[in-house]
Design a protein around this motif. Structure first.
Motif, mmCIF file in Angstrom:
data_model
loop_
_atom_site.group_PDB
_atom_site.id
_atom_site.type_symbol
_atom_site.label_atom_id
_atom_site.label_comp_id
_atom_site.label_asym_id
_atom_site.label_seq_id
_atom_site.Cartn_x
_atom_site.Cartn_y
_atom_site.Cartn_z
ATOM 1 N N LEU A 35 0.831 -1.199 0.000
ATOM 2 C CA LEU A 35 0.000 0.000 0.000
ATOM 3 C C LEU A 35 0.867 1.251 0.000
ATOM 4 O O LEU A 35 0.555 2.231 -0.688
ATOM 5 C CB LEU A 35 -0.927 -0.004 1.214
ATOM 6 C CG LEU A 35 -1.862 1.204 1.352
ATOM 7 C CD1 LEU A 35 -2.794 1.299 0.144
ATOM 8 C CD2 LEU A 35 -2.675 1.119 2.642
ATOM 9 N N ARG A 36 1.970 1.224 0.738
ATOM 10 C CA ARG A 36 2.857 2.386 0.792
ATOM 11 C C ARG A 36 3.448 2.669 -0.589
ATOM 12 O O ARG A 36 3.540 3.837 -0.998
ATOM 13 C CB ARG A 36 3.979 2.132 1.804
ATOM 14 C CG ARG A 36 5.006 3.268 1.879
ATOM 15 C CD ARG A 36 6.040 3.022 2.958
ATOM 16 N NE ARG A 36 5.424 3.074 4.282
ATOM 17 C CZ ARG A 36 6.122 2.920 5.428
ATOM 18 N NH1 ARG A 36 7.426 2.668 5.377
ATOM 19 N NH2 ARG A 36 5.508 2.992 6.589
ATOM 20 N N ILE B 47 3.526 6.113 -5.522
ATOM 21 C CA ILE B 47 3.467 6.274 -6.982
ATOM 22 C C ILE B 47 2.427 7.325 -7.382
ATOM 23 O O ILE B 47 2.548 7.958 -8.433
ATOM 24 C CB ILE B 47 3.152 4.910 -7.636
ATOM 25 C CG1 ILE B 47 4.366 3.985 -7.507
ATOM 26 C CG2 ILE B 47 2.798 5.057 -9.106
ATOM 27 C CD1 ILE B 47 4.123 2.571 -7.980
ATOM 28 N N LEU B 48 1.405 7.540 -6.554
ATOM 29 C CA LEU B 48 0.342 8.486 -6.893
ATOM 30 C C LEU B 48 0.859 9.894 -7.145
ATOM 31 O O LEU B 48 0.243 10.665 -7.886
ATOM 32 C CB LEU B 48 -0.711 8.520 -5.777
ATOM 33 C CG LEU B 48 -1.668 7.330 -5.688
ATOM 34 C CD1 LEU B 48 -2.589 7.497 -4.496
ATOM 35 C CD2 LEU B 48 -2.477 7.195 -6.967
ATOM 36 N N LYS B 49 1.983 10.243 -6.503
ATOM 37 C CA LYS B 49 2.486 11.611 -6.658
ATOM 38 C C LYS B 49 2.834 11.934 -8.112
ATOM 39 O O LYS B 49 2.847 13.093 -8.514
ATOM 40 C CB LYS B 49 3.692 11.831 -5.752
ATOM 41 C CG LYS B 49 4.936 11.049 -6.150
ATOM 42 C CD LYS B 49 6.087 11.310 -5.191
ATOM 43 C CE LYS B 49 7.344 10.527 -5.591
ATOM 44 N NZ LYS B 49 8.445 10.748 -4.637
ATOM 45 N N TYR B 50 3.104 10.912 -8.920
ATOM 46 C CA TYR B 50 3.447 11.141 -10.316
ATOM 47 C C TYR B 50 2.218 11.379 -11.182
ATOM 48 O O TYR B 50 2.337 11.848 -12.323
ATOM 49 C CB TYR B 50 4.241 9.955 -10.867
ATOM 50 C CG TYR B 50 5.572 9.757 -10.175
ATOM 51 C CD1 TYR B 50 6.637 10.623 -10.392
ATOM 52 C CD2 TYR B 50 5.752 8.711 -9.273
ATOM 53 C CE1 TYR B 50 7.850 10.453 -9.753
ATOM 54 C CE2 TYR B 50 6.965 8.521 -8.633
ATOM 55 C CZ TYR B 50 8.013 9.394 -8.874
ATOM 56 O OH TYR B 50 9.214 9.226 -8.229
ATOM 57 N N THR B 51 1.045 11.024 -10.698
ATOM 58 C CA THR B 51 -0.184 11.187 -11.492
ATOM 59 C C THR B 51 -1.147 12.213 -10.903
ATOM 60 O O THR B 51 -2.061 12.657 -11.580
ATOM 61 C CB THR B 51 -0.933 9.841 -11.590
ATOM 62 O OG1 THR B 51 -1.257 9.376 -10.273
ATOM 63 C CG2 THR B 51 -0.073 8.800 -12.289
ATOM 64 N N LEU B 52 -0.927 12.607 -9.647
ATOM 65 C CA LEU B 52 -1.890 13.469 -8.952
ATOM 66 C C LEU B 52 -2.048 14.823 -9.638
ATOM 67 O O LEU B 52 -3.164 15.257 -9.944
ATOM 68 C CB LEU B 52 -1.461 13.654 -7.492
ATOM 69 C CG LEU B 52 -2.433 14.456 -6.616
ATOM 70 C CD1 LEU B 52 -3.787 13.762 -6.550
ATOM 71 C CD2 LEU B 52 -1.858 14.638 -5.212
#
Length: 324
Positions: free
Chosen positions: A104-105, A110-115
């Motif tokens: 989960l971490r 990885i979300l920071k690259y798409t947010l």
């Protein structure tokens, strides 16, 4: 990006090798990627809808908004089809090994690259539909936002900026000339009486308005098997529009149906554009027959979605109606 070629080629390069590595059914995988690229011109933003809006004098903002629900409907039908096939035959889509899933971490990291790109896309659509900016103004702010995001991610270079400007100029010039050509052809149709001739011919039919709409959409789907979607818009819209207006039908509703029918042409054999984009990025040993067989179930489901949109017009016009 709103262009079917971009999604098809990008996902073909990124996703297809992984699908093959995990032994997913090759026809279903190729079909999903090829058909998925056809959603770009339906779910906003859409270059095709900008062209259709220019030819038909229908609000591009309303066309964008009207494409959301049918796009989600098509995605749902495709998802149910894939889930049902994999449920009945798990070998078509075997589960990924647990050690490959990630923690989960890791997923949150990885979300920071798409947010930021997602926030930018939502913000652009919001300011258009909220009436804060016109589509042209929102596009300008979007371009500035994209530059800022590239700087934040430390990806900005003069070479990339030049390449982006070059591509923007090419696409803008292409759309401009297409609209000019479409306007000239529309004037020709009017002056030569072609539109009136078609209108009189159709008025002699004993069909109802629903049957006439189905006939016109079938013509579009048939043409999509052989010629470019932009050419279909240039040829058909000037001829179809007088018929739609004479029948007293909602032009926005028909143009959204027309958009879906044109997009089906992206994936219908033998000459659907996305089929050849996929062939270009697929392994050399993959023949066109595999791509044809893989994409056909998705094309049939798109036709079912189109039929549902004819029977239930609210799928297309409910969201644009809220814009008023």
């Amino acid at each position: 990006s709103g262009i079917g070629a971009t999604a098809t080629t990008t996902m073909g390069v990124i996703a297809l090798p992984e699908m093959k590595r995990w032994k997913y059914d090759i026809k279903m995988s190729v079909g999903a990627i090829t058909a998925g690229g056809a959603l770009g011109p339906i779910i906003p933003p859409s270059v095709l809808m900008i062209i259709i809006g220019g030819y038909s004098q229908v609000s591009v903002g309303k066309l964008f908004l009207g494409g959301i629900l049918p796009g989600l409907l098509i995605m749902t039908l495709w998802g149910l089809y894939i889930a049902a096939r994999c449920f009945l035959n798990p070998e078509l889509g075997p589960p990924v090994a647990k050690e490959e899933l990630g923690t989960l971490r890791e997923k949150v990291a990885i979300l920071k690259y798409t947010l930021l790109p997602i926030v930018l896309a939502i913000a652009i659509l919001f300011v258009i539909y909220a009436g804060i900016c016109t589509p042209t103004e929102a596009a300008g702010f979007g371009a500035i936002g994209a530059i800022i995001i590239s700087i934040i991610y430390k990806e900005f270079t003069i070479r990339k900026m030049y390449s982006a400007l070059q591509m923007s100029m090419k696409v803008t010039s292409m759309i401009g000339w297409l609209i000019i050509g479409g306007g000239a052809f529309s004037s020709l149709v009017t002056l030569t009486g072609t539109g009136q001739l078609v209108l009189e011919a159709i008025s002699t039919f004993s069909f109802g308005s629903s049957a006439i709409i189905v006939i016109m959409l079938l013509i579009v789907i048939f043409l999509g098997m052989f010629i470019d979607p932009i050419a279909i818009c240039m040829i058909c819209i000037p001829v179809f529009l007088p018929v739609i207006r004479s029948l007293g039908l909602d032009t926005l509703w028909f143009m959204l149906l027309f958009s879906i029918a044109v997009v089906i042409g992206y994936i219908t054999p033998p000459f659907g554009a996305n089929l050849f984009y996929m062939k270009g990025v697929a392994p050399p040993d993959m023949g066109m027959g595999t791509i044809y067989r893989g994409v056909m179930p998705y094309a049939l489901l798109m036709m079912i979605a189109l039929a549902l949109c004819i029977m239930f017009p609210a799928i297309l016009v409910w969201l644009p109606g809220k814009l008023n």
